[in-house]
Design a protein around this motif. Structure first.
Motif, short mmCIF file in Angstrom:
data_model
loop_
_atom_site.label_atom_id
_atom_site.label_comp_id
_atom_site.label_asym_id
_atom_site.label_seq_id
_atom_site.Cartn_x
_atom_site.Cartn_y
_atom_site.Cartn_z
N ALA A 63 30.26 -12.22 79.74
CA ALA A 63 29.55 -13.49 79.59
C ALA A 63 28.30 -13.32 78.72
CB ALA A 63 29.16 -14.04 80.96
N GLY A 64 27.60 -12.21 78.88
CA GLY A 64 26.42 -11.94 78.05
C GLY A 64 26.78 -11.75 76.59
N LEU A 65 27.88 -11.05 76.34
CA LEU A 65 28.33 -10.86 74.96
C LEU A 65 28.68 -12.20 74.32
CD1 LEU A 65 29.16 -8.82 72.73
CD2 LEU A 65 31.45 -8.85 73.75
N ALA A 66 29.43 -13.03 75.06
CA ALA A 66 29.79 -14.35 74.54
C ALA A 66 28.55 -15.22 74.36
CB ALA A 66 30.79 -15.02 75.48
N GLY A 67 27.63 -15.17 75.31
CA GLY A 67 26.41 -15.96 75.20
C GLY A 67 25.53 -15.51 74.04
N GLY A 68 25.46 -14.22 73.81
CA GLY A 68 24.69 -13.72 72.67
C GLY A 68 25.28 -14.17 71.35
N LEU A 69 26.60 -14.12 71.23
CA LEU A 69 27.25 -14.59 70.01
C LEU A 69 27.08 -16.10 69.84
CD1 LEU A 69 30.47 -12.42 70.11
CD2 LEU A 69 28.56 -12.20 68.53
N PHE A 70 27.15 -16.83 70.96
CA PHE A 70 26.95 -18.28 70.93
C PHE A 70 25.53 -18.60 70.45
CE2 PHE A 70 25.82 -22.34 72.82
CZ PHE A 70 26.94 -23.11 72.58
N ALA A 71 24.56 -17.89 70.99
CA ALA A 71 23.17 -18.14 70.60
C ALA A 71 22.93 -17.78 69.14
CB ALA A 71 22.23 -17.33 71.50
N TYR A 72 23.53 -16.70 68.68
CA TYR A 72 23.37 -16.31 67.28
C TYR A 72 24.01 -17.34 66.35
CZ TYR A 72 23.29 -13.51 63.07
OH TYR A 72 23.06 -13.07 61.80
N PHE A 73 25.15 -17.87 66.77
CA PHE A 73 25.87 -18.84 65.94
C PHE A 73 25.12 -20.16 65.84
CE2 PHE A 73 29.17 -22.10 65.31
CZ PHE A 73 29.69 -21.67 64.10
N PHE A 74 24.62 -20.68 66.97
CA PHE A 74 23.97 -21.98 66.99
C PHE A 74 22.45 -21.91 66.82
CE2 PHE A 74 27.96 -23.10 69.13
CZ PHE A 74 28.34 -24.13 68.30
N SER A 81 23.11 -27.97 75.71
CA SER A 81 24.19 -27.33 74.97
C SER A 81 25.44 -27.14 75.82
CB SER A 81 23.75 -25.95 74.47
OG SER A 81 22.64 -26.05 73.64
N PHE A 82 25.30 -27.29 77.14
CA PHE A 82 26.41 -27.04 78.06
C PHE A 82 26.62 -28.23 78.99
CE2 PHE A 82 24.37 -23.03 76.99
CZ PHE A 82 25.43 -22.37 76.39
N PRO A 83 27.24 -29.29 78.50
CA PRO A 83 27.49 -30.44 79.38
C PRO A 83 28.62 -30.17 80.36
CG PRO A 83 28.41 -30.84 77.21
CD PRO A 83 27.67 -29.54 77.14
N LEU A 84 28.82 -31.10 81.27
CA LEU A 84 29.86 -30.96 82.29
C LEU A 84 31.24 -30.87 81.67
CD1 LEU A 84 30.60 -30.96 85.31
CD2 LEU A 84 30.76 -33.45 85.15
N VAL A 85 31.43 -31.51 80.53
CA VAL A 85 32.74 -31.48 79.87
C VAL A 85 33.14 -30.05 79.52
CG1 VAL A 85 34.01 -32.30 77.85
CG2 VAL A 85 32.46 -33.82 79.02
N TYR A 86 32.17 -29.20 79.17
CA TYR A 86 32.48 -27.80 78.88
C TYR A 86 33.01 -27.08 80.11
CZ TYR A 86 30.53 -27.39 74.16
OH TYR A 86 30.30 -27.48 72.83
N SER A 87 32.41 -27.34 81.26
CA SER A 87 32.88 -26.72 82.49
C SER A 87 34.31 -27.15 82.80
CB SER A 87 31.97 -27.08 83.66
OG SER A 87 30.68 -26.56 83.44
N ILE A 88 34.58 -28.43 82.62
CA ILE A 88 35.94 -28.93 82.85
C ILE A 88 36.89 -28.31 81.84
CG2 ILE A 88 37.39 -31.00 82.82
CD1 ILE A 88 34.88 -32.55 83.77
#
Length: 178
Positions: A63-74, A81-88
């Motif tokens: 999760a940290g690896l994915a979050g780091g890449l997400f943060a670098y990308f955006f 950045s993380f609405p309920l629709v993402y969880s669904i």
């Protein structure tokens, strides 16, 4: 950007390869035993607390690896950045793909990424007849995700990974099947 694609793709490939090979190790077999029946695993001598903490740490690493890449990308992260629709979406991807399998996660993510694109195409085709079709897209997408979750839980609980296994098994034995 294309340069970032060539950073993310090898990291994703290495992560999938590492996760797939983890199940072949003693730790991976302990994870599987705990997932299937934790009381039986503890009776067999697997220390539950140790392996559950190890599983939590490993999932936190991914999760940290994915979050780091997400943060670098955006370039920025906010709670919006993380609405309920993402969880669904993530829940639907795991259930539709097949819980407990790496192939299921990949197939579920690919399938659930295509669902909104197909819905956009359908809205584009329906927009000459329905002038407010674009406004209907967001609620319809959530409903479709929910229906996919319910449908796969009822009709195919093992998800797309099991469907893929059945297709492979059929073609593996194809000429000799009666």
């Amino acid at each position: 950007p294309a340069a970032l694609y060539w950073v993310i793709l090898p990291l994703a490939g290495l992560s999938v390869l590492a996760a797939a090979n983890l199940f072949r190790t003693r730790i991976g077999r302990a994870f599987i035993a705990i997932r299937d029946r934790d009381i039986s695993a503890e009776i067999l001598g697997i220390p539950l607390l140790r392996y559950k903490l190890m599983s939590f740490g490993l999932s936190a690493f991914y999760a940290g690896l994915a979050g780091g890449l997400f943060a670098y990308f955006f370039r920025s992260i906010t709670p919006e950045s993380f609405p309920l629709v993402y969880s669904i979406f993530f829940l639907a991807a795991v259930i539709v793909g097949g819980m407990g399998t790496i192939l299921g996660g990949i197939l579920g993510a690919a399938f659930m990424t295509m669902v909104p694109e197909v819905l956009k195409l359908a809205v584009g085709l329906a927009s000459p007849w329905l002038p407010n079709a674009v406004a209907i897209l967001s609620p319809v997408r959530t409903v479709v995700f929910g229906l996919l979750i319910i449908g796969f839980l009822i009709f195919e609980p093992h998800g797309l990974a099991e469907i893929w296994r059945r297709i492979r098994r059929f073609f593996h034995l194809w000429p000799f099947r009666t």
